[in-house]
Write an enzyme that holds these catalytic residues in place. Structure first.
Site, mmCIF file in Angstrom:
data_model
loop_
_atom_site.group_PDB
_atom_site.id
_atom_site.type_symbol
_atom_site.label_atom_id
_atom_site.label_comp_id
_atom_site.label_asym_id
_atom_site.label_seq_id
_atom_site.Cartn_x
_atom_site.Cartn_y
_atom_site.Cartn_z
ATOM 1 C CE LYS A 171 68.939 42.744 20.018
ATOM 2 N NZ LYS A 171 69.207 44.181 20.247
ATOM 3 N NE ARG A 174 75.440 41.675 19.742
ATOM 4 C CZ ARG A 174 74.467 41.737 20.655
ATOM 5 N NH1 ARG A 174 73.691 40.703 20.865
ATOM 6 N NH2 ARG A 174 74.297 42.831 21.330
ATOM 7 N NE ARG A 186 68.384 47.629 28.873
ATOM 8 C CZ ARG A 186 68.909 47.043 27.806
ATOM 9 N NH1 ARG A 186 68.179 46.203 27.099
ATOM 10 N NH2 ARG A 186 70.134 47.296 27.438
ATOM 11 N NE ARG A 205 71.996 44.972 29.585
ATOM 12 C CZ ARG A 205 71.692 44.535 28.374
ATOM 13 N NH1 ARG A 205 70.544 43.931 28.166
ATOM 14 N NH2 ARG A 205 72.512 44.687 27.370
ATOM 15 N NE ARG A 245 75.016 47.581 24.836
ATOM 16 C CZ ARG A 245 73.940 47.873 25.580
ATOM 17 N NH1 ARG A 245 74.045 48.713 26.594
ATOM 18 N NH2 ARG A 245 72.796 47.315 25.312
HETATM 19 P P1 AP5 Z 1 65.031 45.834 25.181
HETATM 20 O O1 AP5 Z 1 63.876 44.996 24.775
HETATM 21 O O2 AP5 Z 1 65.757 45.484 26.414
HETATM 22 O O3 AP5 Z 1 66.029 46.028 23.939
HETATM 23 P P2 AP5 Z 1 67.050 45.018 23.256
HETATM 24 O O4 AP5 Z 1 66.987 45.202 21.798
HETATM 25 O O5 AP5 Z 1 66.837 43.639 23.792
HETATM 26 O O6 AP5 Z 1 68.378 45.687 23.770
HETATM 27 P P3 AP5 Z 1 69.721 45.106 24.400
HETATM 28 O O7 AP5 Z 1 70.473 46.299 24.955
HETATM 29 O O8 AP5 Z 1 69.449 44.000 25.383
HETATM 30 O O9 AP5 Z 1 70.427 44.583 23.183
HETATM 31 P P4 AP5 Z 1 71.907 44.355 23.032
HETATM 32 O O10 AP5 Z 1 71.883 43.706 21.710
HETATM 33 O O11 AP5 Z 1 72.809 45.493 23.184
HETATM 34 O O12 AP5 Z 1 72.285 43.518 24.323
HETATM 35 P P5 AP5 Z 1 72.505 41.979 24.610
HETATM 36 O O13 AP5 Z 1 71.940 41.700 25.922
HETATM 37 O O14 AP5 Z 1 72.105 41.152 23.443
HETATM 38 O O15 AP5 Z 1 64.482 47.351 25.282
HETATM 39 C C1 AP5 Z 1 65.340 48.403 25.674
HETATM 40 C C2 AP5 Z 1 64.529 49.379 26.566
HETATM 41 O O16 AP5 Z 1 63.496 49.996 25.793
HETATM 42 C C3 AP5 Z 1 63.810 48.723 27.738
HETATM 43 O O17 AP5 Z 1 63.828 49.608 28.812
HETATM 44 C C4 AP5 Z 1 62.378 48.514 27.242
HETATM 45 O O18 AP5 Z 1 61.455 48.554 28.310
HETATM 46 C C5 AP5 Z 1 62.205 49.705 26.310
HETATM 47 N N1 AP5 Z 1 61.370 49.408 25.143
HETATM 48 C C6 AP5 Z 1 61.435 48.292 24.364
HETATM 49 N N2 AP5 Z 1 60.560 48.381 23.350
HETATM 50 C C7 AP5 Z 1 59.953 49.583 23.486
HETATM 51 C C8 AP5 Z 1 58.950 50.262 22.742
HETATM 52 N N3 AP5 Z 1 58.410 49.710 21.634
HETATM 53 N N4 AP5 Z 1 58.564 51.483 23.140
HETATM 54 C C9 AP5 Z 1 59.101 52.045 24.240
HETATM 55 N N5 AP5 Z 1 60.051 51.463 25.001
HETATM 56 C C10 AP5 Z 1 60.474 50.235 24.625
HETATM 57 O O19 AP5 Z 1 74.109 41.923 24.657
HETATM 58 C C11 AP5 Z 1 74.837 42.490 25.729
HETATM 59 C C12 AP5 Z 1 76.324 42.213 25.521
HETATM 60 O O20 AP5 Z 1 76.563 40.781 25.506
HETATM 61 C C13 AP5 Z 1 76.892 42.693 24.173
HETATM 62 O O21 AP5 Z 1 77.308 44.052 24.248
HETATM 63 C C14 AP5 Z 1 78.085 41.717 23.978
HETATM 64 O O22 AP5 Z 1 79.163 42.096 24.783
HETATM 65 C C15 AP5 Z 1 77.522 40.405 24.504
HETATM 66 N N6 AP5 Z 1 76.846 39.615 23.461
HETATM 67 C C16 AP5 Z 1 75.535 39.245 23.452
HETATM 68 N N7 AP5 Z 1 75.262 38.509 22.350
HETATM 69 C C17 AP5 Z 1 76.428 38.421 21.659
HETATM 70 C C18 AP5 Z 1 76.783 37.810 20.417
HETATM 71 N N8 AP5 Z 1 75.874 37.136 19.678
HETATM 72 N N9 AP5 Z 1 78.054 37.921 19.997
HETATM 73 C C19 AP5 Z 1 78.985 38.568 20.735
HETATM 74 N N10 AP5 Z 1 78.716 39.192 21.913
HETATM 75 C C20 AP5 Z 1 77.445 39.112 22.369
#
Ligand code: AP5
Length: 217
Positions: A14, A90, A129, A162, A173
């Protein structure tokens, strides 16, 4: 004002896709609740203190906290932008809350892009990552490496894993995603807003599908 949602499991790409879309459409307002929370933790703000323990365990931060920061973000610029929401909503409660906020600005959810990636790929993306400690740019040790090992291409900062990308937290997660976030797929599909995006290939291929979808809106 348009509202586009990026929905997908942890590691679906994402954040990576959002960064690429913003390069060609800088007017798009990127609202990543994960990034906002990490910033609040780093700065020691009250929201960060509330969120930290949930994030460390891979649990969701309470809906009221999340809806508060999203509302504040939209109100700050008067709802004038087109929004790209990443990792929000979410839960069904957050989806309802978003509808209410958007309604106040005469807007609605225009499209939900579901990034689909098999679970074994998600795990390998998350374990490899690396994120810049200074500017937040995202890399992958094998798929999207930095030019110089450990150094951010964009700002020269140090890149690191991270804290919530350790194996136990990643497993939780993914379980939390299946339990609390997957119900949104049926919710938005039922409203005719959901588009399936095959996101296991190169990021450019994912972005090309998204652009095609957005152009047709
Ligand atoms: P990346 O683009 O970083 O993936 P992502 O989908 O953004 O993954 P996240 O882990 O950030 O999502 P998440 O939903 O768990 O975390 P968030 O920060 O929202 O890509 C991942 C890796 O793959 C990278 O190394 C990238 O280089 C590689 N990659 C990407 N695309 C690729 C491709 N096509 N091919 C090859 N490699 C690729 O949330 C973190 C925490 O915050 C949650 O656990 C929760 O505690 C809290 N939180 C956040 N939002 C909420 C909410 N709305 N409600 C409640 N709690 C929340």
């Amino acid at each position: 004002m348009r509202a586009i949602l990026l929905l997908g499991a942890p590691g679906a790409g994402k954040g990576t896709v959002a960064a690429m879309l913003l390069k060609t459409d800088p007017a798009l307002a990127h609202v990543s609740t994960g990034d906002m929370l990490r910033e609040a933790v780093k700065e020691g703000r009250p929201v960060g203190l509330q969120a930290k323990s949930y994030m460390e365990k891979g649990e969701l931060v309470p809906d009221s906290v999340i809806l508060g920061i999203v509302r504040e973000r939209i109100e700050r610029d008067g709802g004038r932008s087109d929004y790209l929401f990443d990792g929000f909503p979410r839960t069904l409660q957050q989806a309802g809350g978003l509808d209410e906020v958007l309604k106040e600005f005469g807007a609605r959810v225009n499209a939900v892009l579901l990034l689909e990636v098999p679970e074994e790929t998600l795990v390998s993306r998350l374990s490899g990552r690396r994120v810049c400690r200074v500017c937040g740019a995202v890399y992958h040790v094998a798929n999207i490496p930095t030019k110089k090992p450990g150094i951010c291409d964009r700002c020269g900062g140090e890149v690191a894993q991270r804290p919530d990308d350790n194996e136990a937290t990643v497993r939780n997660r993914l379980a939390v995603y299946r339990r609390q976030t997957e119900p949104l797929i049926a919710h938005y599909r039922g409203r005719g807003l959901l588009f399936d995006i095959a996101a296991a290939g190169a990021p450019e291929a994912t972005v090309a599908q998204i652009r095609e979808r957005l152009a047709a809106l």
